[in-house]
Design a protein around this motif. Sequence first.
Motif, PDB file in Angstrom:
ATOM      1  N   ALA A 258       0.826  -1.207   0.000  1.00 54.55           N
ATOM      2  CA  ALA A 258       0.000   0.000   0.000  1.00 54.55           C
ATOM      3  C   ALA A 258       0.862   1.259   0.000  1.00 54.55           C
ATOM      4  CB  ALA A 258      -0.929  -0.007   1.216  1.00 54.55           C
ATOM      5  N   ALA A 259       1.953   1.234   0.754  1.00 52.21           N
ATOM      6  CA  ALA A 259       2.861   2.389   0.782  1.00 52.21           C
ATOM      7  C   ALA A 259       3.508   2.609  -0.585  1.00 52.21           C
ATOM      8  CB  ALA A 259       3.931   2.170   1.851  1.00 52.21           C
ATOM      9  N   TRP A 260       3.853   1.527  -1.236  1.00 52.25           N
ATOM     10  CA  TRP A 260       4.439   1.640  -2.580  1.00 52.25           C
ATOM     11  C   TRP A 260       3.450   2.267  -3.548  1.00 52.25           C
ATOM     12  CZ3 TRP A 260       2.866  -0.735  -7.159  1.00 52.25           C
ATOM     13  CH2 TRP A 260       3.734  -0.576  -8.240  1.00 52.25           C
ATOM     14  N   ARG A 261       2.196   1.837  -3.490  1.00 50.43           N
ATOM     15  CA  ARG A 261       1.173   2.386  -4.379  1.00 50.43           C
ATOM     16  C   ARG A 261       0.990   3.889  -4.146  1.00 50.43           C
ATOM     17  NH1 ARG A 261      -1.951  -1.186  -7.138  1.00 50.43           N
ATOM     18  NH2 ARG A 261      -1.668  -3.395  -6.652  1.00 50.43           N
ATOM     19  N   GLN A 262       0.977   4.284  -2.881  1.00 50.85           N
ATOM     20  CA  GLN A 262       0.825   5.705  -2.569  1.00 50.85           C
ATOM     21  C   GLN A 262       1.997   6.515  -3.120  1.00 50.85           C
ATOM     22  OE1 GLN A 262       0.320   5.950   1.672  1.00 50.85           O
ATOM     23  NE2 GLN A 262      -1.795   5.189   1.637  1.00 50.85           N
ATOM     24  N   GLU A 263       3.194   5.962  -3.016  1.00 51.98           N
ATOM     25  CA  GLU A 263       4.373   6.669  -3.504  1.00 51.98           C
ATOM     26  C   GLU A 263       4.336   6.812  -5.026  1.00 51.98           C
ATOM     27  OE1 GLU A 263       9.244   6.499  -3.123  1.00 51.98           O
ATOM     28  OE2 GLU A 263       7.988   5.096  -2.001  1.00 51.98           O
ATOM     29  N   VAL A 264       3.905   5.756  -5.715  1.00 49.88           N
ATOM     30  CA  VAL A 264       3.797   5.826  -7.171  1.00 49.88           C
ATOM     31  C   VAL A 264       2.750   6.859  -7.577  1.00 49.88           C
ATOM     32  CG1 VAL A 264       3.119   4.568  -9.249  1.00 49.88           C
ATOM     33  CG2 VAL A 264       4.586   3.475  -7.554  1.00 49.88           C
ATOM     34  N   ASP A 265       1.603   6.854  -6.909  1.00 51.96           N
ATOM     35  CA  ASP A 265       0.564   7.836  -7.217  1.00 51.96           C
ATOM     36  C   ASP A 265       1.086   9.250  -7.031  1.00 51.96           C
ATOM     37  OD1 ASP A 265      -1.119   5.738  -7.725  1.00 51.96           O
ATOM     38  OD2 ASP A 265      -2.214   5.871  -5.833  1.00 51.96           O
ATOM     39  N   ALA A 266       1.873   9.461  -5.958  1.00 55.03           N
ATOM     40  CA  ALA A 266       2.414  10.795  -5.682  1.00 55.03           C
ATOM     41  C   ALA A 266       3.421  11.214  -6.756  1.00 55.03           C
ATOM     42  CB  ALA A 266       3.064  10.808  -4.300  1.00 55.03           C
ATOM     43  N   ILE A 267       4.287  10.285  -7.164  1.00 51.46           N
ATOM     44  CA  ILE A 267       5.292  10.612  -8.178  1.00 51.46           C
ATOM     45  C   ILE A 267       4.629  10.965  -9.505  1.00 51.46           C
ATOM     46  CG2 ILE A 267       7.155   9.637  -9.589  1.00 51.46           C
ATOM     47  CD1 ILE A 267       7.993   8.051  -7.093  1.00 51.46           C
ATOM     48  N   LEU A 268       3.587  10.210  -9.872  1.00 53.48           N
ATOM     49  CA  LEU A 268       2.902  10.461 -11.143  1.00 53.48           C
ATOM     50  C   LEU A 268       1.900  11.597 -11.055  1.00 53.48           C
ATOM     51  CD1 LEU A 268       2.311   6.792 -12.373  1.00 53.48           C
ATOM     52  CD2 LEU A 268       4.111   8.371 -13.047  1.00 53.48           C
ATOM     53  N   GLY A 269       1.604  12.035  -9.817  1.00 52.82           N
ATOM     54  CA  GLY A 269       0.702  13.169  -9.641  1.00 52.82           C
ATOM     55  C   GLY A 269      -0.737  12.883 -10.003  1.00 52.82           C
ATOM     56  N   ARG A 270      -1.190  11.665  -9.781  1.00 53.27           N
ATOM     57  CA  ARG A 270      -2.571  11.314 -10.089  1.00 53.27           C
ATOM     58  C   ARG A 270      -3.012  10.195  -9.155  1.00 53.27           C
ATOM     59  NH1 ARG A 270      -2.286   9.108 -16.186  1.00 53.27           N
ATOM     60  NH2 ARG A 270      -4.381   8.371 -15.663  1.00 53.27           N
ATOM     61  N   PRO A 271      -4.276  10.192  -8.750  1.00 53.34           N
ATOM     62  CA  PRO A 271      -4.734   9.183  -7.782  1.00 53.34           C
ATOM     63  C   PRO A 271      -4.744   7.766  -8.325  1.00 53.34           C
ATOM     64  CG  PRO A 271      -6.579  10.484  -8.619  1.00 53.34           C
ATOM     65  CD  PRO A 271      -5.334  11.150  -9.113  1.00 53.34           C
ATOM     66  N   ASP A 272      -4.770   7.618  -9.648  1.00 49.03           N
ATOM     67  CA  ASP A 272      -4.772   6.284 -10.251  1.00 49.03           C
ATOM     68  C   ASP A 272      -3.428   5.993 -10.899  1.00 49.03           C
ATOM     69  OD1 ASP A 272      -4.967   8.129 -12.285  1.00 49.03           O
ATOM     70  OD2 ASP A 272      -6.320   6.916 -13.518  1.00 49.03           O
ATOM     71  N   GLY A 273      -2.345   6.461 -10.284  1.00 54.31           N
ATOM     72  CA  GLY A 273      -1.026   6.328 -10.884  1.00 54.31           C
ATOM     73  C   GLY A 273      -0.651   4.898 -11.199  1.00 54.31           C
ATOM     74  N   VAL A 274      -0.857   3.980 -10.246  1.00 58.91           N
ATOM     75  CA  VAL A 274      -0.515   2.577 -10.471  1.00 58.91           C
ATOM     76  C   VAL A 274      -1.397   1.971 -11.562  1.00 58.91           C
ATOM     77  CG1 VAL A 274      -0.429   0.288  -9.433  1.00 58.91           C
ATOM     78  CG2 VAL A 274       0.384   2.260  -8.143  1.00 58.91           C
ATOM     79  N   ALA A 275      -2.696   2.302 -11.504  1.00 65.37           N
ATOM     80  CA  ALA A 275      -3.618   1.765 -12.507  1.00 65.37           C
ATOM     81  C   ALA A 275      -3.247   2.230 -13.909  1.00 65.37           C
ATOM     82  CB  ALA A 275      -5.042   2.167 -12.171  1.00 65.37           C
ATOM     83  N   SER A 276      -2.698   3.441 -14.013  1.00 61.03           N
ATOM     84  CA  SER A 276      -2.335   3.962 -15.336  1.00 61.03           C
ATOM     85  C   SER A 276      -1.154   3.220 -15.932  1.00 61.03           C
ATOM     86  CB  SER A 276      -2.009   5.459 -15.234  1.00 61.03           C
ATOM     87  OG  SER A 276      -0.784   5.665 -14.545  1.00 61.03           O
ATOM     88  N   LEU A 277      -0.423   2.482 -15.115  1.00 57.84           N
ATOM     89  CA  LEU A 277       0.737   1.731 -15.595  1.00 57.84           C
ATOM     90  C   LEU A 277       0.381   0.309 -16.028  1.00 57.84           C
ATOM     91  CD1 LEU A 277       3.371   2.817 -12.924  1.00 57.84           C
ATOM     92  CD2 LEU A 277       3.015   3.768 -15.197  1.00 57.84           C
TER      93      LEU A 277
END
Length: 641
Positions: A16-35
């Motif tokens: 969960a922490a990893w997902r939050q970090e990815v979302d923050a880096i990509l600047g969007r709430p669905d950052g992981v899903a976009s990948l």
Amino acid sequence: MSATTLPAGPSVAALAAWRQEVDAILGRPDGVASLVHESFDRLAIEPLYVRRPAMPDEWPGQAPFGRGTPGAKARLEAGWDVRARVEHAAPRLANDAIKEDLAGGATSIHLVVADAMLGRRGTLIVDRADVEVAFADIDLCRVKVAIDAGSRGCDMGVILAAFAASRRWPLAELTVTLDLDPLGAAADGAALDIEACLQQTAQLAAMWYRAGSKGPLLRAGGEVYHNAGASSAQELAIVMATAVAYLRALEPLGIEPSVALDIIGFRLGLDCDIFSNMAKLRAARRLWHRIASACGGGGHSMVLDAMAGQRGQAARDIETNLLRQTAICVGAIGGGADAITLLPFDAIGGPGSSAGRRLARNTQLICRNESHLHHVLDPAGGSYQLEAMTGNLAREAWSLFQLIESGGGMAGMLLRGSIQDWIEETAAARLEAAARVRDPILGVSLFADLEDRPPLTAAADPVLREGIEARLADAPDIEHLDIETQVALAAAGRPIHRGFPREAITALRPLRLAEPFEALRDQSDAITDKIGRRPCLEARALGDPALAAAQRAEAARWLATGGIELIAPEQPPLPVRIVLLLDGGAADIDIEAAARRLRAEGVAGIWGLRPHPALDRHLAAGVDRVTLFEEALSLLRRGPT
């Protein structure tokens, strides 16, 4: 060999922490899903894989054989079967190529047999004399040869049986695999009565089997479907349904399915996606184990060969094909293929040059003798990504296999065109992905050499059609004769070439993903030859010169894939002008004002790097570049009105 016990993976909190970090880096709430991406089977390809409860701990060489069959351990020392493809038209040239390949390190031969009347490329063999020339000074009791005869599989089985008898070679001692695949031949456009051909194919296979032949006699081949654009799951489902059709065809001849399992081999087409190749080969073994278990042969060892597909080959900057063939080889090794056949890098519309065939062999030999890739058993084992991809692919393929079976099996689905419809839809998706450069092709849609011209191809060997009609005029009508009588006719030197009444079946269309871009390059070459210079767009920098220079270099690379040059403003323009605006990455550039000035100059088209209402076209990611460049070439070719 030992089991691979997969580690537990990251904790729920860490994930969960990893997902939050990815979302923050990509600047969007669905950052992981976009990948997350989708394969052509609409299966998700995720950015991160972790262990899941559905992932089993498997032992190499044990059921369900995803990690390799019991015979996989032998490859730790000897390696896989390095197979060389031979398709020279004249039997004498084929014989020279076979000897060259064997002397150069190949451990077996894949001989493609022509059907000159249908236009199928390969070695022309119509009687025993042709076989004697093709295999002169070659001991078929020691040299492994896989016969790929398409619609002429039964003919070759009869001719080879006669040839072996003339040499006093028992069929039990031959190291020849007939690889009879009438369903694949029908899908490839052969004129076959499917049911009649299935019956004669089964009779021929039964004759060879009862004579003690050890190699696979029937082959459930996927390369025809692969080259037409099939997805991995579609190809797997089709070869499994094909194998089941062959099991059924053998049963009335007294060969039970549990015994017939050893008569059937498999061949899959591969492209340059290494991980997908591994997953496909691993999933194939799981699927066949499931079918074999239902037939009473749960411990059966599957013979699974890999062949480089034609759909990934490029006809320009052909040296890049070497990279694709290497990727195919690595994926096939990692997936545990028993035999691997690569294509010469220059095999476009022909058998390839001697140098091309040598490099195809040496690619495998380097992987084996220098990289020692065969010393690792199932290198993909334990990878969360590969385990997930294998499981997902096997489940999707099994669902499609059940659809084929419920639809009347492979013969029924081919006759109705259902298989063709599946593959045509997938092929269209592949072409769109290539046109939009979602699936880039090195040297074609990515880093193309603007001045590269296609290599000259050798003229077809004149013996392919020379006198073929006269030779076949003496061919006896053998369709209603038993196999032994046919062999006797072949032994007497008579041509063996049967013809079944054609059924209403739609042939699959071979696909080569580079062709749309290559057609653009051909148009560009024609314009260049006509007017003495390359069709071009003019670059016009609006923002920071340094940033615009970087944009110009990138845009020039994209335009080169369509055969279009990007020139500076000081260079003389063409009579019809298309201008590409480079904004230097600045947001405050007045694109609309620049476009008005250019239109006042009489410019025919205004392009940009990003969408804008004042622009005619743009080169942003995801645009259909084939359609875009076709439009540009059409405009530049017409000249001023």
